[in-house]
Design an enzyme around this catalytic site. Structure first.
Site, PDB file in Angstrom:
ATOM      1  N   PHE A  69       0.815  -1.211   0.000  1.00  0.00           N
ATOM      2  CA  PHE A  69       0.000   0.000   0.000  1.00  0.00           C
ATOM      3  C   PHE A  69       0.851   1.265   0.000  1.00  0.00           C
ATOM      4  O   PHE A  69       0.440   2.294  -0.518  1.00  0.00           O
ATOM      5  CB  PHE A  69      -0.965   0.005   1.198  1.00  0.00           C
ATOM      6  N   LYS A  70       2.049   1.195   0.561  1.00  0.00           N
ATOM      7  CA  LYS A  70       2.912   2.369   0.660  1.00  0.00           C
ATOM      8  C   LYS A  70       3.302   2.926  -0.710  1.00  0.00           C
ATOM      9  O   LYS A  70       3.639   4.100  -0.839  1.00  0.00           O
ATOM     10  CB  LYS A  70       4.160   2.051   1.470  1.00  0.00           C
ATOM     11  N   ASP A  71       3.252   2.088  -1.732  1.00  0.00           N
ATOM     12  CA  ASP A  71       3.619   2.541  -3.076  1.00  0.00           C
ATOM     13  C   ASP A  71       2.748   3.705  -3.545  1.00  0.00           C
ATOM     14  O   ASP A  71       3.224   4.567  -4.286  1.00  0.00           O
ATOM     15  CB  ASP A  71       3.491   1.402  -4.092  1.00  0.00           C
TER      16      ASP A  71
END
Length: 92
Positions: A69-71
């Site tokens: 999700f950090k992308d």
């Protein structure tokens, strides 16, 4: 749904990034570069779960380069930092 992920991102982010810091064209370029490597054309698609697609909606945040999700945030942030670093280095 109307706007693409990239266009929606531009509409939101442009409210917080002054044109004097990043021109609209540069901002669009940064956003487009940031999400061009995602494996889904919608970047973060919303899917329906359950039988016949009648269950709850789920936002898929794993289509980025590291499947995390950090992308979604960090691809943009990295490109934005790169933009400012290149401006500073160009001033030297």
């Amino acid at each position: 749904y109307g706007l693409s992920f990239q266009n929606l991102a531009y509409e939101v982010i442009s409210l917080y990034v002054p044109n004097s810091q990043v021109s609209p064209e540069e901002l669009r370029g940064i956003i487009n570069r940031s999400y061009s490597g995602f494996r889904h054309e919608e970047v973060t698609p919303v899917i329906r779960t359950g039988a016949e697609g009648k269950g709850p909606k789920i936002l898929e945040l794993f289509h980025g380069p590291t499947f995390a999700f950090k992308d979604v945030a960090l691809q943009f942030l990295g490109n934005l930092f790169e933009h400012f670093i290149s401006r500073v280095e160009g001033d030297k």
